[in-house]
Motif scaffolding. Sequence first.
Motif, PDB file in Angstrom:
ATOM      1  N   PRO A   1       6.965   2.020   9.370  1.00  0.00           N
ATOM      2  CA  PRO A   1       7.785   2.854   8.316  1.00  0.00           C
ATOM      3  C   PRO A   1       6.753   4.493   8.209  1.00  0.00           C
ATOM      4  O   PRO A   1       5.885   4.087   8.803  1.00  0.00           O
ATOM      5  CB  PRO A   1       7.048   2.716   6.735  1.00  0.00           C
ATOM      6  N   SER A   2       7.338   5.343   7.788  1.00  0.00           N
ATOM      7  CA  SER A   2       6.135   6.291   7.992  1.00  0.00           C
ATOM      8  C   SER A   2       5.432   6.186   7.469  1.00  0.00           C
ATOM      9  O   SER A   2       5.272   5.454   6.217  1.00  0.00           O
ATOM     10  CB  SER A   2       6.737   8.123   7.501  1.00  0.00           C
ATOM     11  N   ALA A   3       3.648   6.464   7.308  1.00  0.00           N
ATOM     12  CA  ALA A   3       2.446   5.918   7.330  1.00  0.00           C
ATOM     13  C   ALA A   3       2.641   6.776   5.661  1.00  0.00           C
ATOM     14  O   ALA A   3       1.606   7.976   5.746  1.00  0.00           O
ATOM     15  CB  ALA A   3       1.808   6.527   7.822  1.00  0.00           C
TER      16      ALA A   3
ATOM     17  N   GLU B   1      16.081  11.746  -3.153  1.00  0.00           N
ATOM     18  CA  GLU B   1      14.823  12.582  -3.484  1.00  0.00           C
ATOM     19  C   GLU B   1      13.629  11.903  -2.351  1.00  0.00           C
ATOM     20  O   GLU B   1      13.425  10.792  -2.527  1.00  0.00           O
ATOM     21  CB  GLU B   1      14.413  12.172  -4.594  1.00  0.00           C
ATOM     22  N   HIS B   2      14.049  12.895  -1.293  1.00  0.00           N
ATOM     23  CA  HIS B   2      12.324  12.550  -0.105  1.00  0.00           C
ATOM     24  C   HIS B   2      12.301  13.058   0.491  1.00  0.00           C
ATOM     25  O   HIS B   2      12.248  14.571   0.321  1.00  0.00           O
ATOM     26  CB  HIS B   2      13.069  11.940   0.726  1.00  0.00           C
ATOM     27  N   TYR B   3      10.783  12.704   0.809  1.00  0.00           N
ATOM     28  CA  TYR B   3       9.496  13.818   2.043  1.00  0.00           C
ATOM     29  C   TYR B   3       9.617  14.981   0.655  1.00  0.00           C
ATOM     30  O   TYR B   3       9.161  16.344   1.258  1.00  0.00           O
ATOM     31  CB  TYR B   3      10.903  14.596   2.912  1.00  0.00           C
TER      32      TYR B   3
ATOM     33  N   ILE C   1       9.872  15.360  13.401  1.00  0.00           N
ATOM     34  CA  ILE C   1      10.371  14.739  11.495  1.00  0.00           C
ATOM     35  C   ILE C   1      10.342  13.368  12.733  1.00  0.00           C
ATOM     36  O   ILE C   1      10.909  13.558  13.328  1.00  0.00           O
ATOM     37  CB  ILE C   1      11.633  15.749  11.381  1.00  0.00           C
ATOM     38  N   GLU C   2      11.463  12.409  11.535  1.00  0.00           N
ATOM     39  CA  GLU C   2      11.861  11.200  11.868  1.00  0.00           C
ATOM     40  C   GLU C   2      12.906  10.963  12.285  1.00  0.00           C
ATOM     41  O   GLU C   2      13.539  11.875  13.166  1.00  0.00           O
ATOM     42  CB  GLU C   2      11.602  10.328  10.577  1.00  0.00           C
ATOM     43  N   SER C   3      12.817   9.737  13.667  1.00  0.00           N
ATOM     44  CA  SER C   3      13.965   9.769  14.119  1.00  0.00           C
ATOM     45  C   SER C   3      15.669   9.515  13.784  1.00  0.00           C
ATOM     46  O   SER C   3      15.652   9.488  12.976  1.00  0.00           O
ATOM     47  CB  SER C   3      13.707   8.344  15.546  1.00  0.00           C
TER      48      SER C   3
ATOM     49  N   VAL D   1       0.723  -1.027  -0.038  1.00  0.00           N
ATOM     50  CA  VAL D   1       0.255   0.015   0.276  1.00  0.00           C
ATOM     51  C   VAL D   1       1.116   1.669   0.536  1.00  0.00           C
ATOM     52  O   VAL D   1       0.549   1.939  -0.397  1.00  0.00           O
ATOM     53  CB  VAL D   1      -1.212   0.190   1.340  1.00  0.00           C
ATOM     54  N   LYS D   2       2.170   1.636   0.658  1.00  0.00           N
ATOM     55  CA  LYS D   2       2.931   2.370   0.556  1.00  0.00           C
ATOM     56  C   LYS D   2       3.919   1.875  -0.710  1.00  0.00           C
ATOM     57  O   LYS D   2       4.518   3.438  -1.125  1.00  0.00           O
ATOM     58  CB  LYS D   2       4.024   2.420   2.018  1.00  0.00           C
ATOM     59  N   GLU D   3       3.636   1.525  -1.336  1.00  0.00           N
ATOM     60  CA  GLU D   3       4.430   1.091  -2.635  1.00  0.00           C
ATOM     61  C   GLU D   3       6.126   1.604  -2.376  1.00  0.00           C
ATOM     62  O   GLU D   3       6.120   2.342  -2.896  1.00  0.00           O
ATOM     63  CB  GLU D   3       4.177   2.349  -3.700  1.00  0.00           C
TER      64      GLU D   3
END
Length: 310
Positions: A134-136, A223-225, A171-173, A47-49
């Motif tokens: 993972p982050s949703a 490339e992220h976020y 923001i993430e850990s 679902v997250k691809e």
Amino acid sequence: MSEDQKQLEQALAALQDGKLIGLPTETVYGLAAPIDQPELIEKIFHVKERPFFDPLIVHVADVSQAKQLAREWPDVAEALAKTFWPGPLTLVLPKAESVSDLITSGLPTVGLRAPAHDLAREFLQRAGVAFAAPSANKFSKTSPTSANDVGSAFSEEDVFVLDGGACEVGIESTIVEINKDKVRILRPGMISKSQLQAVVESRGYALNVFEGDNVVAPGQMKEHYRPDVPLYAVTDASDLPKGQTVHWIELPDDAVLAARVLYKSFREASASGKDVCALHVDSSWLKNESWEAVLNRIRKAAAHFAPLKL
Ligand code: TXA
Ligand code: MG
């Protein structure tokens, strides 16, 4: 029954129906499945691809649950967990055999974290098992910092979202890998290098920082976020392309507050209908450790990061 108790019951029932859980944490929301249910773990990637080569962090209720999932638990892991858990720190350690390769992408290590969020902690305790999450967000997109962000990215058929309000950290850990006597930061977060150093060095270890782009593979994809419109990180407007409509992002001049609203500001930019968005980076941030993690996320989200060229 309180609203939270009702939600917890519903979440536990949703798991029985084969749904994933939108899990509130103090950093960002996670997309969670019990580590002993491989078909639900696979569903996360689906679902997250998300590509299977990107491993998941395992969320635990406490240190004793974490220890069962690690093959080694050196004194430096104990010291870091004691100091920063529950909290925004992930420890990467050699994995116990019971942790599936699906979670770790075949790596011999596992990322472990005890989140500091009351609802998440109670959920983990009541479920009685650790959850991989993972982050949703959809792969490479902006991470979610509210229940609504998760609900708008995934269908109710696939995901039950526990509403734990807005994420405090935003923001993430910070991710720290402990491998024999080598301790290094894989991903910066709001627990800073000097905070970690104080603990790590007091146990006689050196703290290193992973540099480089080969995917080990922590949040290291370049490339992220990303917002849905190109983001320009600039120190002044002359760095912007001409003839484009611009949505400006002004962050608070305090790293803790900036982290808290960063992803919300990316989402607003995505919804702005402008050609590009521009984020004003104050040059003083570049020299200040407290900004490191926020700048790391901006750099990865940005199509252009002008301050780096100065
Ligand atoms: O704050 C957080 O860490 C959030 C919340 C939900 O806990 N989670 C999060 O997960 O950011 P995710 O999947 O978006 O990013 C976790 C990163 C991934 O880039 C993954 O590559 C890295 O952690 N990771 C997980 N296990 C690892 C391992 N065994 N070795 C190296 N990196 C690992
Ligand atoms: Mg993520």
